[in-house]
Write a protein that holds these residues in place. Structure first.
Motif, PDB file in Angstrom:
ATOM      1  N   SER A 103       0.825  -1.214   0.000  1.00  0.00           N
ATOM      2  CA  SER A 103       0.000   0.000   0.000  1.00  0.00           C
ATOM      3  C   SER A 103       0.858   1.262   0.000  1.00  0.00           C
ATOM      4  O   SER A 103       0.394   2.334  -0.412  1.00  0.00           O
ATOM      5  N   THR A 104       2.106   1.150   0.448  1.00  0.00           N
ATOM      6  CA  THR A 104       2.982   2.321   0.519  1.00  0.00           C
ATOM      7  C   THR A 104       3.859   2.459  -0.722  1.00  0.00           C
ATOM      8  O   THR A 104       3.936   3.537  -1.325  1.00  0.00           O
ATOM      9  N   LEU A 105       4.523   1.383  -1.107  1.00  0.00           N
ATOM     10  CA  LEU A 105       5.409   1.437  -2.274  1.00  0.00           C
ATOM     11  C   LEU A 105       4.636   1.351  -3.584  1.00  0.00           C
ATOM     12  O   LEU A 105       5.104   1.818  -4.618  1.00  0.00           O
ATOM     13  N   GLY A 106       3.464   0.716  -3.522  1.00  0.00           N
ATOM     14  CA  GLY A 106       2.668   0.508  -4.716  1.00  0.00           C
ATOM     15  C   GLY A 106       2.756  -0.941  -5.173  1.00  0.00           C
ATOM     16  O   GLY A 106       3.738  -1.634  -4.875  1.00  0.00           O
ATOM     17  N   PRO A 107       1.764  -1.429  -5.900  1.00  0.00           N
ATOM     18  CA  PRO A 107       1.785  -2.811  -6.388  1.00  0.00           C
ATOM     19  C   PRO A 107       2.774  -2.969  -7.544  1.00  0.00           C
ATOM     20  O   PRO A 107       2.838  -2.130  -8.444  1.00  0.00           O
ATOM     21  N   TYR A 108       3.535  -4.049  -7.492  1.00  0.00           N
ATOM     22  CA  TYR A 108       4.516  -4.325  -8.547  1.00  0.00           C
ATOM     23  C   TYR A 108       3.790  -4.799  -9.804  1.00  0.00           C
ATOM     24  O   TYR A 108       2.903  -5.647  -9.745  1.00  0.00           O
ATOM     25  N   ASN A 109       4.167  -4.238 -10.944  1.00  0.00           N
ATOM     26  CA  ASN A 109       3.561  -4.607 -12.223  1.00  0.00           C
ATOM     27  C   ASN A 109       4.519  -5.526 -12.976  1.00  0.00           C
ATOM     28  O   ASN A 109       5.541  -5.087 -13.500  1.00  0.00           O
ATOM     29  N   ASP A 110       4.162  -6.807 -13.019  1.00  0.00           N
ATOM     30  CA  ASP A 110       5.065  -7.803 -13.596  1.00  0.00           C
ATOM     31  C   ASP A 110       5.210  -7.655 -15.108  1.00  0.00           C
ATOM     32  O   ASP A 110       6.126  -8.213 -15.706  1.00  0.00           O
ATOM     33  N   ARG A 111       4.335  -6.916 -15.748  1.00  0.00           N
ATOM     34  CA  ARG A 111       4.413  -6.725 -17.199  1.00  0.00           C
ATOM     35  C   ARG A 111       5.684  -5.975 -17.596  1.00  0.00           C
ATOM     36  O   ARG A 111       6.120  -6.037 -18.747  1.00  0.00           O
ATOM     37  N   GLU A 149      10.114   2.378 -16.455  1.00  0.00           N
ATOM     38  CA  GLU A 149       9.587   1.438 -15.472  1.00  0.00           C
ATOM     39  C   GLU A 149       8.670   2.172 -14.494  1.00  0.00           C
ATOM     40  O   GLU A 149       8.972   3.296 -14.074  1.00  0.00           O
ATOM     41  N   PRO A 150       7.542   1.586 -14.116  1.00  0.00           N
ATOM     42  CA  PRO A 150       6.649   2.244 -13.142  1.00  0.00           C
ATOM     43  C   PRO A 150       7.384   2.575 -11.847  1.00  0.00           C
ATOM     44  O   PRO A 150       8.305   1.852 -11.437  1.00  0.00           O
ATOM     45  N   PHE A 151       6.956   3.657 -11.200  1.00  0.00           N
ATOM     46  CA  PHE A 151       7.608   4.077  -9.965  1.00  0.00           C
ATOM     47  C   PHE A 151       7.568   2.983  -8.903  1.00  0.00           C
ATOM     48  O   PHE A 151       8.530   2.781  -8.162  1.00  0.00           O
ATOM     49  N   ALA A 152       6.437   2.281  -8.798  1.00  0.00           N
ATOM     50  CA  ALA A 152       6.323   1.221  -7.796  1.00  0.00           C
ATOM     51  C   ALA A 152       7.380   0.140  -8.033  1.00  0.00           C
ATOM     52  O   ALA A 152       8.015  -0.349  -7.088  1.00  0.00           O
ATOM     53  N   ASN A 153       7.570  -0.240  -9.271  1.00  0.00           N
ATOM     54  CA  ASN A 153       8.597  -1.238  -9.589  1.00  0.00           C
ATOM     55  C   ASN A 153       9.982  -0.756  -9.189  1.00  0.00           C
ATOM     56  O   ASN A 153      10.805  -1.511  -8.662  1.00  0.00           O
ATOM     57  N   GLN A 154      10.249   0.529  -9.459  1.00  0.00           N
ATOM     58  CA  GLN A 154      11.553   1.089  -9.098  1.00  0.00           C
ATOM     59  C   GLN A 154      11.776   1.024  -7.586  1.00  0.00           C
ATOM     60  O   GLN A 154      12.879   0.706  -7.124  1.00  0.00           O
ATOM     61  N   ARG A 155      10.720   1.316  -6.811  1.00  0.00           N
ATOM     62  CA  ARG A 155      10.860   1.303  -5.351  1.00  0.00           C
ATOM     63  C   ARG A 155      11.133  -0.107  -4.842  1.00  0.00           C
ATOM     64  O   ARG A 155      11.978  -0.304  -3.959  1.00  0.00           O
ATOM     65  N   TRP A 156      10.397  -1.079  -5.363  1.00  0.00           N
ATOM     66  CA  TRP A 156      10.631  -2.464  -4.950  1.00  0.00           C
ATOM     67  C   TRP A 156      12.038  -2.919  -5.347  1.00  0.00           C
ATOM     68  O   TRP A 156      12.707  -3.632  -4.580  1.00  0.00           O
ATOM     69  N   ARG A 157      12.497  -2.503  -6.510  1.00  0.00           N
ATOM     70  CA  ARG A 157      13.831  -2.889  -6.962  1.00  0.00           C
ATOM     71  C   ARG A 157      14.898  -2.263  -6.053  1.00  0.00           C
ATOM     72  O   ARG A 157      15.901  -2.901  -5.710  1.00  0.00           O
ATOM     73  N   ASN A 185      10.287 -11.669  -9.437  1.00  0.00           N
ATOM     74  CA  ASN A 185      10.622 -10.248  -9.451  1.00  0.00           C
ATOM     75  C   ASN A 185      10.989  -9.781  -8.037  1.00  0.00           C
ATOM     76  O   ASN A 185      10.820 -10.521  -7.050  1.00  0.00           O
ATOM     77  N   PRO A 186      11.506  -8.543  -7.885  1.00  0.00           N
ATOM     78  CA  PRO A 186      11.933  -8.056  -6.572  1.00  0.00           C
ATOM     79  C   PRO A 186      10.827  -8.089  -5.520  1.00  0.00           C
ATOM     80  O   PRO A 186      11.087  -8.439  -4.358  1.00  0.00           O
TER      81      PRO A 186
END
Length: 323
Positions: free
Chosen positions: A40-48, A58-66, A87-88
Motif C-alpha cells: 500500500s505504501t510502495l505501490g503494487p509491482y507490475n510484472d508486465r 519502469e513504473p515508480f512502484a517497480n523502481q521502489r521495490w527494486r 521479481n523483486p
C-alpha cells in the motif's frame, strides 16, 4: 481512518503469559500484514514491466521495490532473497514469509527506514495543504500501521526515530512493568493480574480510556489482596482507593522507621494515579467524547506498575511481630 477490531479481538481473554511482549516469534499473520503495508505504501509491482532494464520507462512502484530489494540484498551479502525467477517484490515477500525472525526484523528495519527517509524526498508522497508546507500522509500512516501490528501481536518492537527499537530496552518496561506482571502472577493477586493484563490489552488496541480505568482497578485489587491476606477489615464494595491507601498506612505496612523518608509517598499514591483516572475515564464525559492521548495512558500504566511493585514488596517485608 481507525482500523476495525475483529470480534475475536474485542472478546480476547487475559493472557496467561505474565510478560505482555514476546520477541522471538513473528506470527505468519503479522508477516503478511507487513507485506500489505509495504504494497500500500510502495505501490503494487507490475510484472508486465519486469523485462525492462532501464528505470526511465519502469513504473515508480517497480523502481521502489527494486531499490528496496537491492539495498537489503547488498547489506546481507546475497544476490537473491528467494527464487531467482521471481521479481523483486515476490522475492521480498517470500523473504518476509519464510526467513527466520532475526533476518525478517532486519528487513523490516531497512524497509521502513527507506520509507521514512528516502521516500520523504519523493514528490508523489507530499501532500500540500492550505496554511501548511506539506504532509506525508501515506508514509506516516505506514509507520503507524506497523507499530499497531507490533502492539496487536504483542511483539516487543516499535519503529521510532528512523529505526526498529526493542521495547525491552526501555527502562520503564524492564524495571517496572515486567516486575509488576511477575509479582502479580502469584495466585494471591489473580484478580489484579487479570486487570493489569487487561490494561495492556486495551493499551495495545488503543482504547486508552479503558486502559486507565483498568490500571486503577489493578492497583485497587492489589491493595485489597494485601488487606485480605492480613485480615485487615475494609468494605470491599464501598471503599475507594483513597480509603484503601489510608488503611495500609494506618496498619504501617511501611515500617515506622521509614515513615519520615516516605512522607510524600501517600501524596504520590493518592494524587498520582487517581486524578488521571478521575479526569479521563472515571466520570461522564459530557456532550463531546474525551480523547485520551497515548502518553497519558502510558503514564497511568507505568505509575500503576510502580505502585504495585512497591506495595507487593512492602507486604513481603512486613513483620507483624515488630509492630
Amino acid at each position: 481512518m481507525p482500523r476495525f477490531r475483529l470480534r475475536s479481538r474485542r472478546q480476547r481473554q487475559p493472557e496467561e503469559n505474565p510478560d505482555v511482549y514476546q520477541y522471538d516469534v513473528l506470527p505468519e499473520a503479522f508477516r503478511r500484514q507487513v507485506i500489505y503495508i509495504l504494497v500500500s505504501t510502495l505501490g503494487p509491482y507490475n510484472d508486465r514491466y519486469s523485462h525492462i532494464t532501464t528505470s526511465l520507462s519502469e513504473p515508480f512502484a517497480n523502481q521502489r521495490w527494486r531499490t528496496l530489494f537491492s539495498r537489503f540484498a547488498e547489506e546481507i551479502g546475497e544476490f537473491q532473497l528467494g527464487d531467482a525467477r521471481n521479481n523483486p517484490y515476490a522475492q521480498c515477500s517470500q523473504y518476509l514469509l519464510t526467513a527466520p525472525t532475526r533476518q525478517v526484523l532486519d528487513f523490516i528495519d531497512l524497509a521502513f527506514h527507506y520509507i521514512d527517509s528516502d521516500l520523504r524526498q519523493d514528490s508523489e508522497y507530499i501532500v500540500y495543504l492550505p496554511g501548511k508546507r506539506f504532509q506525508y500522509h501515506a508514509l506516516d500512516e505506514a509507520i503507524e500501521k506497523l507499530n499497531q501490528r507490533f502492539e496487536e501481536h504483542r511483539i516487543g518492537y516499535q519503529f521510532q526515530n528512523g529505526q526498529l527499537i526493542k521495547r525491552t530496552d526501555q527502562y520503564v518496561h524492564e524495571e517496572v512493568v515486567l516486575p509488576a506482571l511477575t509479582l502479580l502472577s502469584d495466585p494471591r493477586f489473580r484478580g489484579a493480574q487479570e486487570e493489569f493484563l487487561s490494561t495492556h490489552r486495551h493499551y495495545r488496541e488503543q482504547r486508552y480510556r479503558e486502559a486507565i480505568a483498568d490500571a486503577l482497578k489493578a492497583f485497587e485489587s492489589t491493595m485489597k489482596s494485601i488487606l485480605d491476606e492480613r485480615g485487615w477489615e475494609y468494605d470491599r464494595e464501598r471503599d475507594t482507593a483513597n480509603t484503601l491507601i489510608r488503611l495500609l498506612f494506618e496498619h504501617q505496612l511501611i515500617p515506622s522507621m521509614l515513615q519520615s523518608q516516605f512522607s510524600n509517598l501517600r501524596v504520590l499514591l493518592e494524587s498520582g494515579l487517581l486524578p488521571v483516572r478521575n479526569r479521563t475515564s472515571g466520570h461522564g464525559q459530557g456532550a463531546e467524547p474525551i480523547v485520551v492521548p497515548k502518553y497519558v495512558a502510558e503514564y497511568a500504566l507505568h505509575l500503576a506498575a510502580a505502585n504495585i511493585v512497591f506495595l507487593v514488596h512492602a507486604n513481603e517485608a512486613y513483620e507483624p511481630d515488630n509492630r
